[in-house]
Design an enzyme around this catalytic site. Structure first.
Site, mmCIF file in Angstrom:
data_model
loop_
_atom_site.group_PDB
_atom_site.id
_atom_site.type_symbol
_atom_site.label_atom_id
_atom_site.label_comp_id
_atom_site.label_asym_id
_atom_site.label_seq_id
_atom_site.Cartn_x
_atom_site.Cartn_y
_atom_site.Cartn_z
ATOM 1 N N CYS A 8 5.150 -2.736 49.813
ATOM 2 C CA CYS A 8 6.602 -2.686 50.071
ATOM 3 C C CYS A 8 7.217 -4.073 50.125
ATOM 4 O O CYS A 8 8.437 -4.211 50.135
ATOM 5 C CB CYS A 8 6.881 -1.948 51.376
ATOM 6 N N HIS B 63 14.366 3.339 49.935
ATOM 7 C CA HIS B 63 13.236 2.408 49.925
ATOM 8 C C HIS B 63 12.408 2.594 48.657
ATOM 9 O O HIS B 63 11.335 3.184 48.683
ATOM 10 C CB HIS B 63 12.391 2.631 51.181
#
Lengths: 471, 391
Positions: free
Chosen positions: B86, B335
């Site tokens: 991420c 996200h």
């Protein structure tokens, strides 16, 4: 066989979940053969139950596991049709490299492994574990599960005094076809009862011993009535037979039922008295074993039978995988078999490492030291078997990683914790799934102990390891 | 050391776009970034590209970076794909800044892309778990939500914070995200909504978790000369901090803070010569609500154990002393793993130029905080507007 060689300790394992007859009666509108049956959870099988029973015996004997020189395991339900199962159990127990013996294919194997251990030299461990499956309608209404372990050594408390066998070509009483998981019976009632009674009583009558000294008997017991039917041909009263009958409380656990029955029979047997075990397997053969108690050996079977939590009938079917089994394909984050196999001492027995430089504990013991960050050769040591939950969550139905989807469908939501284990000098943490509990109950601060379970299956190979259960 | 500047930043819409590919999503982000540069410039001036992606979702594609830049028409451009879960594009940004500061590039493109919503649910579960510790943590049966839930279980026990505080994070970020036209979940929610959502991993419910997202983002980094030539207002990368940590939560000393966040922040503050007090806003990595609370403490926005109080007092709301996640954060904006880090810079760039949808008045210094996995890799960047404040 030395005259004083015998059983020095015994062990028992019965799955915690129990299916009551009322639940079956509600589902089928018919009264099942047993009043209660033990239900193995999705992460239990003959191997995990064998490990737990064997560990129980080893702990009761307070024996150095590395000293065990022979290991024998018997089951009608090896998790795989082909592949040795003993090495996995041996590794989980940390037995070193004992001589191995395994027996399967018949409910009579309890006698085979007891004989193998009795006739060996040095400490020998015999384990019988079973979790039969069958169609829900018939045998499926009484199947159970469990395991019993017997540790033999010099100066035994219970000594095997005689053995006798009796066999004849009489098939079809209980069998399982190739590639099937389901045990079948033809249910030709008179043929089955006559065969069973004739062979078991024939073997017992051939034993060299005083029938009046017999305190308790554990007989072949697929249903509660069979031991009594066998005993009609023998000079034993109902109470003597009941001492060794457990099928009504754990269900038909295949080869394990008479073995657990033997533990129960030994609980009743005083010094100088004798116990007889009468094993039987369709085919058919019977083996009778005569034990004499030199010291009492009590495993407390009656209390263990009373433990457990009741589950609903649909839960039991789901837990056993009767409903909703699924194939899960491979994918990202795949852990290869060799990389898994390298870490078996950690996964089975919590072997951690100590840094020779700074003394920090590391789990798993690989890579740089978590304390001094040096690359070192860790000194292996086994972590204590009690830990504390320091963080915990519940992975809800549908939220599990794919490796755990089948388990979750069968067993439901599960809790996953970070467990902190305190060593002599510091502590280590490891992630662990929690089992044997309502997943919403464990909290930070609770104590847990490791228990050997199926973790997941990939590419046909089941990976075993430790989960944690509340103390 | 020469300075690096942000001269442009843009993103695609974040959401679920079965009709788009990772290349077409990046096209949109790149176009918006180029359009945001004050002066027209020839994109052939770009010297180097660093693009973050976990693996284009679960595809584990090789050479996806060149596939993206060639698709854009940036023919022949040296392109490196960066993978740090991420934090992939937080690290892509770091590489772009490094290239410019080192003088190897006058203009470097940093960005990221991910396509997460077009695979079967079983397949998605396989690859979503690749960024944690796979041999022990994942094989205890846990998920990413599970690991952050474990942190939450320890945090709620150790400090004065409740599940309601976790829900307050969602309410605040949705309030901001509702104004962001690029947001995936651009709607407001009530505290009641955020308390009564289905449980994902106790104590976390659905409103405590960010969505899975398709999207891309792009940032143009240039040296001082180019920045002065192409932009009216110079946005300097004042501090670039990064740090690694053990990738498994169980391997780390603390369950209630992310050590790599702390280290990365300290390095960024030191390089920028600022204290957390100097910040006017922050975009923090709120993949799960607990992560935003941990970020307040790890980034020094408040004392240890004080995050819930900071939140309850409204300090991090849009009109508070230190607005956090005015973009909506990962929770509301979305996200798209590899696109998140540079996606945060899109908001920081807009704030410092006075163009944000949830404007922070007179913003001069802002921070972006991008976390890989549960804390295995972190970047923190401090951006400073050079003329003394947005107008």
């Amino acid at each position: 066989m030395s005259t004083d060689r015998g059983i020095v300790a015994t062990g028992l394992y019965i799955p915690r979940r129990r299916l009551d007859s009322e639940a079956i009666e509600t589902a089928w509108n018919t009264s099942p053969a047993v009043s209660q049956a033990a239900v193995p959870t999705a992460d239990e099988d003959a191997i995990t139950m064998a490990v737990e029973a064997a560990r129980d015996a080893l702990e009761r004997a307070a024996m150095d596991t590395a000293a065990v020189s022979h290991f024998a395991v018997g089951t009608t339900t090896p998790p795989l049709e082909e592949e040795a199962l003993a090495p996995r159990i041996v590794e989980a127990l940390g037995l070193g490299d004992p001589r191995l013996f395994s027996a399967t294919q018949s409910t009579v194997v309890g006698a085979d492994v007891l004989l193998a251990a009795a006739e060996a030299d040095g400490p020998a461990l015999a384990v019988v574990a079973d979790a039969p499956q069958s169609e829900p309608a018939e045998i499926g209404q009484r199947i159970g599960a469990g395991a019993a372990a017997f540790l033999f050594d010099a100066d035994g408390a219970v000594v095997l005094r005689d053995v006798a066998t009796c066999s004849r070509d009489a098939p079809g009483l209980r069998f399982r076809e190739r590639a099937s998981e389901d045990v079948q019976e033809l249910a030709i009632t008179t043929y089955e009862r006559d065969t069973t009674r004739a062979l078991v009583s024939g073997a017992i009558e051939a034993l060299d011993g005083d029938p009046n000294a017999v305190r308790s008997v554990a007989l072949h017991q697929p249903t509660p009535d069979i031991p009594h039917r066998i005993a009609r041909a023998l000079p034993f009263d109902g109470e003597t037979v009941d001492c060794g009958s457990v099928v009504d409380r754990i269900g038909d656990a295949g080869a394990a039922t008479p073995a657990i029955g033997l533990l129960s029979a030994l609980d009743a047997c005083d010094v100088g008295e004798t116990t007889i075990a009468g094993f039987f397997g369709s085919g058919s053969s019977a083996v009778a074993l005569l034990f004499e108690s030199r010291r009492t050996i009590e495993r407390g079977v009656a209390a263990a039978l009373g433990d457990g939590v009741s589950v609903s009938y649909p839960d039991a079917l789901r837990e056993r995988g009767t409903l909703n089994e699924t194939e899960v394909s491979g994918g990202g984050a795949h852990v290869s078999l060799p990389s898994w196999q390298r870490t078996i001492p950690q996964r089975y027995r919590l072997i951690a490492g100590r840094c020779p430089n700074c003394g920090s504990s590391a789990f798993p013991p690989e890579g740089a030291c978590p304390g001094c960050h040096d690359r070192v050769n860790f000194q292996p040591f086994e972590l204590p078997s009690t830990g504390e939950i320091v963080a915990v969550t519940v992975i809800g139905q549908g939220g599990a990683p794919p490796e755990f989807i089948e388990q979750q469908r069968r067993d439901g939501s599960f809790a996953v914790a970070i467990v902190e284990i305190t060593t002599d000098s510091d502590s280590v943490r490891l992630p662990g799934q929690l089992t044997n509990c309502d997943p919403t109950e464990p909290e930070v601060g609770d104590s847990v102990t490791p228990t050997f379970r199926r973790i997941y299956e990939v590419e046909g190979v089941t990976r075993y390891g430790l989960k944690f259960a509340p103390e | 050391m020469p300075d690096a500047y942000v001269i442009g930043a843009g993103q695609s819409d974040f959401g679920s776009f079965p009709g788009e590919s990772y290349r077409s999503l990046f096209d949109a982000a790149f176009d918006e970034a180029v359009d945001s540069v004050d002066t027209d410039f020839d994109t052939e001036q770009i010297d180097e590209a660093f693009l973050g992606t976990l693996g284009v979702g679960g595809r584990q594609l090789g050479l996806s970076g060149p596939a993206v830049t060639e698709h854009l028409g940036l023919h022949g451009l040296p392109t490196t794909r960066v993978e740090n879960a991420c934090a992939a594009s937080g690290y892509a940004l770091r590489h772009a800044v490094t290239a410019v500061r080192a003088g190897m590039a006058d203009i470097a493109l940093a960005g990221g892309y991910e396509v997460m919503t077009d695979m079967s649910s079983d397949h998605t579960k396989w690859w979503l778990g690749v960024s944690g510790e796979t041999e022990w943590e994942r094989l205890s049966g846990t998920t990413f939500a599970g690991v952050y839930a474990q942190m939450a279980s320890a945090y709620l026990r150790e400090f004065e914070a409740t599940v309601e505080d976790l829900s307050r994070v969602a309410v605040k970020n949705h309030q901001n995200g509702a104004k962001n036209p690029h947001a995936q979940l651009g709607f407001e929610c009530t505290l009641e909504d955020a308390m009564n959502a289905p449980e994902v991993a106790a104590p976390l419910n659905l409103y405590h978790c960010c969505p899975t997202t398709d999207g891309a983002s792009a940032v143009l980094i240039a040296n001082e000369a180019v920045a002065r030539e192409l932009t009216d207002t110079q946005i300097r990368v004042a501090g670039a901090g990064a740090a690694s940590g053990r990738i498994g939560l169980f391997q780390r000393d603390s369950l209630t803070s992310i050590p790599a966040s702390k280290s990365a922040a300290e390095r960024a503050y030191e390089e920028a010569g600022i204290d957390p007090d100097d910040l006017d806003f922050a975009e923090v990595h709120d993949c799960f609500a607990i992560a935003e609370l941990l970020a307040y403490e790890d980034l020094g926005l408040c004392d240890r154990g004080d995050a819930a109080r900071l939140l309850r007092e409204g300090a991090t709301e849009a009109d508070g002393d230190l607005p956090v996640n005015t973009s909506g954060g990962l929770k509301s904006k979305g996200h798209p793993i590899g696109a998140t880090g540079t996606g945060q810079v899109v908001e920081a760039f807009a704030q410092l130029r006075g163009e944000a949808h949830v404007p922070v008045e007179n913003a001069r210094v802002g921070l972006t905080h991008n976390v890989g996995g549960s804390g295995g890799g972190v970047t923190v960047h401090v951006f400073e507007r050079e003329d003394g404040g947005a107008t």
